[in-house]
Design a protein around this motif. Structure first.
Motif, PDB file in Angstrom:
ATOM      1  N   TRP A   1      -8.634  -2.588 -18.754  1.00 18.34           N
ATOM      2  CA  TRP A   1      -7.827  -2.158 -17.610  1.00 18.34           C
ATOM      3  C   TRP A   1      -6.821  -3.237 -17.232  1.00 18.34           C
ATOM      4  O   TRP A   1      -5.656  -2.954 -16.947  1.00 18.34           O
TER       5      TRP A   1
ATOM      6  N   LEU B   1      -2.677  -3.189 -17.310  1.00 22.02           N
ATOM      7  CA  LEU B   1      -1.801  -3.462 -16.177  1.00 22.02           C
ATOM      8  C   LEU B   1      -0.867  -4.630 -16.470  1.00 22.02           C
ATOM      9  O   LEU B   1       0.322  -4.591 -16.130  1.00 22.02           O
TER      10      LEU B   1
ATOM     11  N   THR C   1      -3.296  -5.555  -6.711  1.00 22.20           N
ATOM     12  CA  THR C   1      -4.408  -4.662  -7.048  1.00 22.20           C
ATOM     13  C   THR C   1      -5.312  -4.458  -5.839  1.00 22.20           C
ATOM     14  O   THR C   1      -5.500  -5.357  -5.023  1.00 22.20           O
TER      15      THR C   1
ATOM     16  N   ALA D   1      -1.338  -1.385  -8.197  1.00 14.68           N
ATOM     17  CA  ALA D   1      -2.372  -0.520  -8.784  1.00 14.68           C
ATOM     18  C   ALA D   1      -3.585  -0.445  -7.876  1.00 14.68           C
ATOM     19  O   ALA D   1      -4.063  -1.468  -7.371  1.00 14.68           O
TER      20      ALA D   1
ATOM     21  N   TRP E   1      -7.506   1.575  -7.607  1.00 16.98           N
ATOM     22  CA  TRP E   1      -8.458   2.400  -8.341  1.00 16.98           C
ATOM     23  C   TRP E   1      -9.773   2.502  -7.578  1.00 16.98           C
ATOM     24  O   TRP E   1     -10.058   1.730  -6.662  1.00 16.98           O
TER      25      TRP E   1
ATOM     26  N   SER F   1       5.932   6.166 -10.509  1.00 13.26           N
ATOM     27  CA  SER F   1       4.910   6.106 -11.536  1.00 13.26           C
ATOM     28  C   SER F   1       5.321   5.183 -12.685  1.00 13.26           C
ATOM     29  O   SER F   1       6.496   5.117 -13.071  1.00 13.26           O
TER      30      SER F   1
ATOM     31  N   MET G   1      -7.284   5.980 -11.231  1.00  2.00           N
ATOM     32  CA  MET G   1      -6.325   4.923 -10.939  1.00  2.00           C
ATOM     33  C   MET G   1      -4.950   5.505 -10.632  1.00  2.00           C
ATOM     34  O   MET G   1      -4.532   6.503 -11.219  1.00  2.00           O
TER      35      MET G   1
ATOM     36  N   ALA H   1      -1.033   3.773 -10.308  1.00  2.00           N
ATOM     37  CA  ALA H   1      -0.230   2.562 -10.446  1.00  2.00           C
ATOM     38  C   ALA H   1       1.243   2.936 -10.333  1.00  2.00           C
ATOM     39  O   ALA H   1       1.669   3.994 -10.809  1.00  2.00           O
TER      40      ALA H   1
END
Length: 260
Positions: free
Chosen positions: A23, A27, A105, A134, A136, A182, A253, A255
């Motif tokens: 992950w 990113l 994050t 991001a 999640w 996006s 998620m 982002a």
């Protein structure tokens, strides 16, 4: 919401799933620069440590001092306590200059935030162009066809003890406002579906349940959501207390980058 996870800080550290390393690679590949990252509501620093594998410095902040005390030291991670009394300007000064952050994050926490206040701060601090934001989370855990219905019935008993904002998690972030452009990992209304595989003992499973904010809220009201009878039912469906199972957390998620 600041105190919901204070009491069970050490349980939280031990019980929650680890986010897959790829992950963070995924990113990092989205940001052209890797100088500065900010992990918000870092808790014990789990996500911050993953981010630190790809960024020169990670500022890891939380409103909970007890959670931060459980943070794992890392040469590129700086843990900072950010009480709710801080103004946006004070918080921004602690993180970095406007437009200086390459990655922001938030793991399993943005649903608790005051989004109309937080999102403008994100837009202010992210590097433009190139910075990525991001968020999640995860909700369901898949174990076995025998176990999963027991878990579903148990979860229903916890519903009165959750804060209303948990609905974003229950909805898999499909209803979470996310006004960012996006970058190919989900978009507002359509989060990317992900999996978190984990080897989990039965004791670890129980610790996970006890780390829920609903468990703490119920306990404060004199209600035990895990009486011995419920534990025994879980144990039987699990296949015995000594069994370590391969489980899967259903994650999601979103982002994006600042719309210019």
């Amino acid at each position: 919401m600041a105190g919901l996870f204070d009491e069970q800080a050490e349980i939280y550290q031990d019980a929650r799933p680890n986010y897959p390393p790829h992950w963070y690679s995924m990113l990092a590949a989205l940001t052209p620069h890797h100088a500065l990252a900010w992990d918000v509501a870092t808790g014990n620093g789990q996500a911050a440590l993953g981010v630190a594998e790809h960024y020169e410095q990670v500022i890891a902040t939380d409103v909970s001092e007890s959670q931060l005390k459980c943070g794992t030291p890392h040469p590129r991670v700086k843990y900072l306590h950010t009480p709710l009394s801080l103004s946006d300007d004070e918080l921004a000064t602690m993180i970095g200059d406007d437009g200086s952050v390459d990655l922001i994050t938030v793991a399993q926490a943005v649903h608790w935030f005051d989004l109309p206040t937080f999102y403008p701060l994100v837009s202010r601090l992210l590097r433009k162009p190139g910075g990525v934001f991001a968020v999640w989370g995860y909700n369901d855990i898949e174990v076995t066809p025998t176990f999963d219905p027991v878990m579903k019935r148990f979860h229903a008993t916890t519903l009165p003890f959750w804060n209303d904002k948990i609905q974003y998690i229950f909805d898999g972030y499909k209803t979470l406002p996310f006004p960012f452009q996006s970058v190919g990992l989900g978009c507002e209304g359509k989060p990317a579906a992900l999996d978190i595989p984990k080897k989990l003992s039965f004791d670890g499973f129980l610790r996970m349940l006890r780390s829920w904010s609903a468990f703490t809220t119920a306990k404060e009201q004199g209600i035990d959501l895990l009486p011995q009878g419920m534990v025994k039912e879980f144990e039987s469906a699990w296949g015995g207390s000594d069994l370590v199972r391969s489980v899967n957390y259903k994650a999601f998620m979103l982002a994006g980058k600042v719309k210019l």
